[in-house]
Design a protein around this motif. Structure first.
Motif, PDB file in Angstrom:
ATOM      1  N   ASN A 112      13.726 -32.936   9.161  1.00 21.88           N
ATOM      2  CA  ASN A 112      12.808 -32.988  10.296  1.00 21.88           C
ATOM      3  C   ASN A 112      11.345 -33.124   9.917  1.00 21.88           C
ATOM      4  OD1 ASN A 112      14.100 -32.484  13.064  1.00 21.88           O
ATOM      5  ND2 ASN A 112      15.259 -31.242  11.605  1.00 21.88           N
ATOM      6  N   TYR A 119      13.975 -22.689  12.719  1.00 19.96           N
ATOM      7  CA  TYR A 119      13.564 -24.092  12.792  1.00 19.96           C
ATOM      8  C   TYR A 119      14.707 -24.979  12.302  1.00 19.96           C
ATOM      9  CZ  TYR A 119      10.625 -28.146  11.598  1.00 19.96           C
ATOM     10  OH  TYR A 119      10.066 -29.397  11.504  1.00 19.96           O
ATOM     11  N   PRO A 120      15.054 -26.096  12.873  1.00 23.78           N
ATOM     12  CA  PRO A 120      14.406 -26.778  14.017  1.00 23.78           C
ATOM     13  C   PRO A 120      14.959 -26.375  15.382  1.00 23.78           C
ATOM     14  CG  PRO A 120      16.005 -28.226  12.987  1.00 23.78           C
ATOM     15  CD  PRO A 120      16.062 -26.943  12.225  1.00 23.78           C
ATOM     16  N   TRP A 138       5.787 -27.381  16.837  1.00 23.78           N
ATOM     17  CA  TRP A 138       5.390 -27.933  18.123  1.00 23.78           C
ATOM     18  C   TRP A 138       3.921 -28.362  18.079  1.00 23.78           C
ATOM     19  CZ3 TRP A 138       7.329 -22.780  18.021  1.00 23.78           C
ATOM     20  CH2 TRP A 138       6.345 -21.798  17.916  1.00 23.78           C
ATOM     21  N   MET A 150      10.601 -30.089  20.628  1.00 20.44           N
ATOM     22  CA  MET A 150      10.612 -28.998  19.648  1.00 20.44           C
ATOM     23  C   MET A 150      10.259 -27.666  20.314  1.00 20.44           C
ATOM     24  SD  MET A 150      11.175 -28.550  16.407  1.00 20.44           S
ATOM     25  CE  MET A 150      10.782 -29.861  15.278  1.00 20.44           C
TER      26      MET A 150
END
Ligand code: GP9
Ligand code: MN
Length: 641
Positions: free
Chosen positions: A121, A420-421, A485, A441
């Motif tokens: 990501n 995360y993610p 984000w 996100m």
């Protein structure tokens, strides 16, 4: 004279022509360094940075020009590939940690496997530019090798050319580093993980060389605690006198159940989206708990493991890398040891991942845990989610194990699903958030926090049903902030009329902390400023433990009025917060270049107000490093566990 006579425009052109592979590769690499600088938000870089980067590249590669043409071209391409991989690794790392890779971090390379979904990501669409030249240059260089009449010049002559290049490069590097030292003093070369003077003025490649040198120097230095021991002992002596002993021993005889929640950032607690509470269970529990709304995360590059480490040991995270990985051989006077010394029957730790992640399997015995329940031992992977076991199944399994333990016990649990993610299957997404309101996100983050909270709610219900809630102190806190984000997301979510700036974004790095005692004893919101390092002394007081044989940097939050939280890695060393002020140290390590803020008004404040706190923060983190580097606790604590 004869040498200069020979440097005619024609001979220079000839030299350029025969060395075009060498020149092209280095030019392209300089452009890649600029690309890196742009990508991490440092602009195209200063003239000095570009020159110093060119100088180091030429220095490293000029030796190849002495080789036969075919070999040198091949090696130059390889050189290009290696430097490009280093730059890509730096870039990805920077996107995650906001710093570049330093040597200690390389020890953690093994963690990459575990976070591979996170790594994917981190790629951005322009990253391919770092490798596009290799694709273009390969056929061009093959042609060049075929056409090139060789040898282009005698070896002796080529050696003279290399020597000339080296002299020019060394001169230009020494000019840049001298200018830098003149502007920033000796601070320029220390604490490279948070100090970006070298990075900005000499570029990422020189940064790696200095970092390598510092690492080598440190690992050969004979560090000792001897000199600082009296000062540390005196400081601890005073530090132990803290406070009026409010709530001393209130939890005596109870179990301690700790829940460390993945990426639970302060702003989600108590907030709602489209009329839906994000963490309804946490909010409910908070009402009957002592809760802290000014509790900062103080993690470094060790993330979750740093949060664990601080809570259990009240020492600071390492300046780079993770203590769990680099210092797992040290002796610690961790909370499990201390509690067992005072009558706890056992200490257990639970985490739904493989035991090797963050080196937990090595570190937990050092911290005094009797057993580590993980995916290879004690926990069943019956509901896989993200990096490991889903929080719901995790808590179910924890709850059923707790009933087996002799009381009082210490149970430390670390959640995982909100990592995360933050991707959750549809059926686990409990919030209704229409598309387009926030970035994907951010929406995923809120959904995963909501899911983790639901699992927490089920756990609390199970504890209640088992009668454990009435016999335990239940602590819940967030390990660190979430990432990934946009600034717009957070601005919109919090209804801020200005984007976050350097200072206000640090204010957001708070995490919830709540301490629930049977019957809701002592419940209420406490606004004192603190951080994860304070957890240990707070528990020591609450459980009525003897402080005599302990060394800790934190403060007991139940007996603290001013508050003090020092930061590193995410804010340069020396940064700290108290109830009244926040000092954000400068990345060049010069006190006067940092900024002080009044935390009530958000306005800049006089630096005089923060000078003492700055000195204290620097001293504490340096001493913590020294203790960790020298395995020094046994010298400070005569009677370890
Ligand atoms: C893995 C988990 C990692 O076991 O604790 O969390 P991180 O440190 O990446 O937040
Ligand atoms: Mn974490």
């Amino acid at each position: 004279m004869s040498l200069f006579k020979k440097i005619s425009p024609r001979s220079l052109l000839q030299w350029v022509r025969t060395n075009q592979d060498f020149l092209i590769i280095n030019l392209v690499l300089v452009l890649k360094v600029v690309f890196f600088s742009l990508s991490v938000g440092m602009g195209v870089g200063t003239f000095g940075m570009v020159m110093a980067s060119a100088a180091v590249l030429l220095t490293l590669s000029c030796g190849f020009t002495c080789l036969p043409f075919r070999a040198r071209t091949l090696l130059l391409l390889l050189f290009d590939a290696v430097v490009s991989v280093v730059l890509l690794a730096d870039l990805l790392f920077f996107r995650f940690f906001h710093s570049v890779i330093s040597i200690p971090v390389l020890f953690e390379a093994g963690q990459v496997e575990g976070v591979s979904s996170s790594v994917v990501n981190l790629f951005q669409k322009w990253d391919f530019l770092l490798f596009i030249d290799l694709v273009i240059l390969l056929p061009y260089f093959i042609r060049l090798v075929r056409l090139q009449p060789q040898p282009a010049s005698r070896v002796g002559k080529r050696l003279v050319q290399v020597a000339a290049i080296l002299v020019i490069c060394v001169l230009s590097l020494s000019v840049t580093s001298r200018t830098m030292a003149a502007n920033f003093g000796k601070n320029a070369y220390i604490g490279l993980n948070w100090n970006n003077t070298v990075l900005e003025n000499m570029g990422i490649l020189n940064f790696h060389l200095f970092d390598l040198y510092n690492y080598w120097k440190e690992s050969h230095a004979n560090q000792s605690l001897e000199k600082d021991k009296p000062a540390l002992e005196e400081w601890m002596q005073k530090h132990r006198q803290q406070g009026p002993n409010r709530f001393y021993g209130l939890a005596k005889g109870k179990n301690l159940i700790i829940v460390q929640m993945e990426a639970l950032q302060g702003f989600v607690a108590g907030s709602s989206i489209n009329g839906q509470e994000i963490t309804p269970n946490l909010n409910k529990l908070m009402k009957s708990s002592m809760s802290f709304d000014n509790y900062f995360t103080q993690i470094g590059e060790g993330n979750t493991s740093d949060a664990e480490f601080m809570g259990l040991n009240s020492l600071y995270p390492a300046p780079n890398g993770s203590v769990y990985i680099m210092r797992s051989g040290n002796a610690y006077q961790s909370l499990p040891w201390v509690m067992k010394n005072y009558g706890f029957a056992g200490a257990y730790v639970f985490h739904g991942n493989t035991p090797q992640f963050w080196n937990r399997d090595k570190m937990y015995p050092q911290e005094g845990f009797d057993k580590f329940y993980n995916l290879q031992d004690g926990l069943k992977l019956d509901d896989k989610l993200g990096m490991g076991l889903s929080d719901e199944s995790f808590f179910r399994q924890v709850a059923s194990n707790l009933t087996q333990f002799k009381q009082p016990f210490l149970a430390f649990t670390i959640t995982l699903s909100a990592h995360y993610p933050y991707v959750l299957p549809q059926d686990k997404q409990g919030l209704n958030i229409p598309k387009g309101q926030y970035s994907e996100m951010f929406v995923n983050y809120l959904q995963s926090q909501h899911y983790a909270d639901q699992a927490l709610g089920e756990f609390v219900a199970a504890l209640k049903a088992q009668g454990l809630l009435d016999n335990s102190v239940l602590v819940v806190y967030g390990d660190h902030f979430g990432t990934g984000w946009t600034n717009q997301d957070i601005q919109k979510f919090l209804g801020l009329n200005q984007p976050l700036n350097d200072y206000t974004s640090h204010e957001l790095n708070k995490v919830p902390l709540l301490i629930h005692l049977p019957g809701g004893k002592g419940a209420g919101v406490n606004h004192v400023t603190g951080g994860q390092i304070d957890f240990y002394p707070t528990m020591v007081n609450l459980f009525g433990l003897d402080k005599k044989n302990l060394f800790y940097f934190g403060r007991d939050l139940l007996n603290e009025s001013d508050g003090f939280a020092a930061f590193r890695v995410y804010a340069p060393d020396g940064s700290f917060a108290t109830n009244g002020v926040f000092y954000l140290a400068s990345k060049d390590g010069i006190f006067g270049h940092g900024a002080a803020y009044d935390r009530k008004t958000g306005q800049k404040a006089d630096l005089k107000l923060v000078k003492e706190g700055y000195k204290e923060a620097r001293w504490q983190v340096n001493m913590s490093d020294l203790i960790l580097d020298t395995n020094g606790l046994p010298q400070l604590i005569p009677k370890m566990h």
